[in-house]
Design an enzyme around this catalytic site. Structure first.
Site, PDB file in Angstrom:
ATOM      1  CB  VAL A 286      12.080  -5.791   8.603  1.00  0.00           C
ATOM      2  CG1 VAL A 286      13.074  -4.945   8.681  1.00  0.00           C
ATOM      3  CG2 VAL A 286      12.483  -6.843   7.528  1.00  0.00           C
TER       4      VAL A 286
ATOM      5  CG  LEU B 201       7.210   1.198  -1.022  1.00  0.00           C
ATOM      6  CD1 LEU B 201       7.963   1.113  -2.130  1.00  0.00           C
ATOM      7  CD2 LEU B 201       6.203   0.070  -0.693  1.00  0.00           C
TER       8      LEU B 201
ATOM      9  CD  GLN C 147      -2.325  -8.490   4.325  1.00  0.00           C
ATOM     10  OE1 GLN C 147      -3.036  -8.009   4.297  1.00  0.00           O
ATOM     11  NE2 GLN C 147      -1.229  -8.612   4.151  1.00  0.00           N
TER      12      GLN C 147
ATOM     13  CG  MET D 254      -1.879  -1.219   1.019  1.00  0.00           C
ATOM     14  SD  MET D 254      -3.320  -0.978   1.921  1.00  0.00           S
ATOM     15  CE  MET D 254      -2.797  -0.718   3.763  1.00  0.00           C
ATOM     16  N   GLY D 255       2.262   1.131  -0.326  1.00  0.00           N
ATOM     17  CA  GLY D 255       2.967   2.341  -0.380  1.00  0.00           C
ATOM     18  C   GLY D 255       3.442   2.636   1.157  1.00  0.00           C
TER      19      GLY D 255
ATOM     20  CD  GLU E 132      14.353   0.657   6.839  1.00  0.00           C
ATOM     21  OE1 GLU E 132      13.073   0.832   7.151  1.00  0.00           O
ATOM     22  OE2 GLU E 132      14.993   1.621   6.562  1.00  0.00           O
TER      23      GLU E 132
ATOM     24  CD  GLN F 281       4.493 -15.401   8.333  1.00  0.00           C
ATOM     25  OE1 GLN F 281       3.945 -15.457   9.457  1.00  0.00           O
ATOM     26  NE2 GLN F 281       4.316 -16.163   7.114  1.00  0.00           N
TER      27      GLN F 281
ATOM     28  NE  ARG G  82      -2.735   1.837  10.095  1.00  0.00           N
ATOM     29  CZ  ARG G  82      -3.056   0.968   9.130  1.00  0.00           C
ATOM     30  NH1 ARG G  82      -2.264  -0.347   9.147  1.00  0.00           N
ATOM     31  NH2 ARG G  82      -4.318   0.826   8.639  1.00  0.00           N
TER      32      ARG G  82
ATOM     33  CG  HIS H  77       6.875  -2.154   2.066  1.00  0.00           C
ATOM     34  ND1 HIS H  77       6.747  -1.072   3.118  1.00  0.00           N
ATOM     35  CD2 HIS H  77       5.761  -2.645   2.208  1.00  0.00           C
ATOM     36  CE1 HIS H  77       5.515  -0.808   3.325  1.00  0.00           C
ATOM     37  NE2 HIS H  77       4.596  -1.922   2.798  1.00  0.00           N
TER      38      HIS H  77
HETATM   39  P1  AMP Z   1       1.479  -3.104   3.507  1.00  0.00           P
HETATM   40  O1  AMP Z   1       1.896  -1.913   2.521  1.00  0.00           O
HETATM   41  O2  AMP Z   1       1.503  -2.469   4.908  1.00  0.00           O
HETATM   42  O3  AMP Z   1       0.068  -3.548   3.169  1.00  0.00           O
HETATM   43  O4  AMP Z   1       2.595  -4.095   3.407  1.00  0.00           O
HETATM   44  C1  AMP Z   1       2.824  -4.891   2.349  1.00  0.00           C
HETATM   45  C2  AMP Z   1       3.360  -6.123   2.574  1.00  0.00           C
HETATM   46  O5  AMP Z   1       4.739  -5.995   3.181  1.00  0.00           O
HETATM   47  C3  AMP Z   1       2.472  -7.068   3.348  1.00  0.00           C
HETATM   48  O6  AMP Z   1       2.829  -8.379   2.808  1.00  0.00           O
HETATM   49  C4  AMP Z   1       3.169  -7.073   4.740  1.00  0.00           C
HETATM   50  O7  AMP Z   1       2.964  -8.198   5.569  1.00  0.00           O
HETATM   51  C5  AMP Z   1       4.503  -6.509   4.504  1.00  0.00           C
HETATM   52  N1  AMP Z   1       5.288  -5.935   5.355  1.00  0.00           N
HETATM   53  C6  AMP Z   1       4.773  -4.792   6.100  1.00  0.00           C
HETATM   54  N2  AMP Z   1       5.667  -4.650   7.348  1.00  0.00           N
HETATM   55  C7  AMP Z   1       6.460  -5.519   7.333  1.00  0.00           C
HETATM   56  C8  AMP Z   1       7.687  -5.791   8.030  1.00  0.00           C
HETATM   57  N3  AMP Z   1       8.136  -5.123   9.067  1.00  0.00           N
HETATM   58  N4  AMP Z   1       8.288  -6.966   7.913  1.00  0.00           N
HETATM   59  C9  AMP Z   1       8.059  -7.765   6.895  1.00  0.00           C
HETATM   60  N5  AMP Z   1       7.227  -7.431   6.075  1.00  0.00           N
HETATM   61  C10 AMP Z   1       6.162  -6.589   6.222  1.00  0.00           C
END
Ligand code: AMP
Length: 285
Positions: A177, A33, A154, A30-31, A35, A149, A188, A37
């Site tokens: 991460v 971005l 999800q 969802m952008g 570490e 994870q 967030r 991502h």
């Molecule tokens: P989002 O942009 O928040 O929808 O996340 C996109 C993808 O990045 C999803 O598969 C999340 O689980 C993954 N993601 C978000 N934060 C982390 C993190 N800290 N470590 C690993 N993957 C993440």
């Protein structure tokens, strides 16, 4: 790197790649971005020849309009980051391109697990997630898709949808991460003020304490949950939303973590400026 909006253009590009024997990797985001991502993108690059990063803030998965309008976005920064990481294609559709008015959309059902935890706190969230992920897969075509994870529930529901519908997508999981104090990286986190940020490590601290207890032989899931609740409860700016231990294979709550189960503890807490989630596998004793 190519920037694409239209689903038809994206499909033409991935089809051309597959025709040339390149294997496509998709990283849905969802952008905003960070570490976390980056690690998904690096995994996709390591395993696939052509990496597509989708950036789309999916309105269907937000039950709270405020949360949607406050969602932190910086398109230029995201594009620069993708370029630096060697992404081949960024797919950034508008809402009309993602959900063309009048076009039939698959609406996969999350089922009972979709009503629990994140689904209980955010009604309709997982129906929205599965709708957008189904659409992303449908447009991209056969590929490997990476999921973090960090959002374990999800990832579980997406994996199950792929299995049930036999979608031509391989799901790759990536570990969470974290910041140096253990806080899971999240778009967030940028919404937290400095006091909240200082206290936000309490989710990981609670999970770590539960893991320490489990390693020392504590098999009672309620004792592990109590350790998490204690840590979050002792944090002035945090309010516990839920803490639970689930069987990682079914995502259903369990009372005890023995008998060779893979147990995962989940936690969600509200701070005044943002709601945070985290989870950790509980080690066997
Ligand atoms: P989002 O942009 O928040 O929808 O996340 C996109 C993808 O990045 C999803 O598969 C999340 O689980 C993954 N993601 C978000 N934060 C982390 C993190 N800290 N470590 C690993 N993957 C993440």
């Amino acid at each position: 790197m190519e920037l694409i909006g239209s689903p038809t253009d994206l499909r033409a590009r991935t089809d051309a790649q597959r025709a040339a024997d390149a294997r496509v990797g998709l990283v849905p985001t969802m952008g905003g971005l960070h570490e976390g991502h980056d690690s998904l993108i690096e995994r996709a690059r390591a395993e696939r020849d052509h990496v597509v990063v989708s950036i789309f803030v999916n309105p269907l998965q937000f039950d709270d309009p405020d949360d949607l309008t406050r969602y932190p976005l910086d398109r230029e920064r995201d594009l620069a980051r993708c370029r630096q990481l060697g992404v081949d294609t960024v797919w950034m559709p508008s809402a009309e391109q993602m959900y063309p008015p009048g076009e039939h959309l698959a609406s996969p059902q999350p089922g009972p697990v979709g009503e629990l935890f994140e689904g209980a706190s955010r009604p309709g969230h997982f129906a929205g997630v599965l709708t957008v992920v189904h659409r992303l897969f449908d447009v991209t075509g056969p590929c490997a898709a990476t999921f973090g994870q960090k959002d374990a529930q999800q990832a579980f529901l997406v994996r199950r949808m792929v299995a049930e519908e036999r979608l031509p997508v391989e799901i790759l999981d990536c570990p969470t991460v974290r910041e140096p104090d253990g806080l899971a990286r999240s778009s967030r986190n940028a919404l937290l003020n400095s006091d909240e940020r200082e206290q936000a490590g309490c989710l990981f601290l609670g999970l770590s304490e539960a893991a320490t207890l489990a390693r020392a032989g504590e098999a009672d899931a309620h004792a592990l949950v109590a350790a998490i609740a204690r840590e979050v409860g002792a944090t002035p700016l945090a309010r516990l939303d839920y803490a639970v231990v689930v069987d990682d294979a079914t995502f259903m709550p369990i009372d005890s973590i023995d008998q060779g189960l893979r147990a995962r503890a989940l936690v969600a807490a509200r701070f005044p400026s943002a709601r945070l989630i985290d989870n950790l596998l509980m080690p066997p004793s």
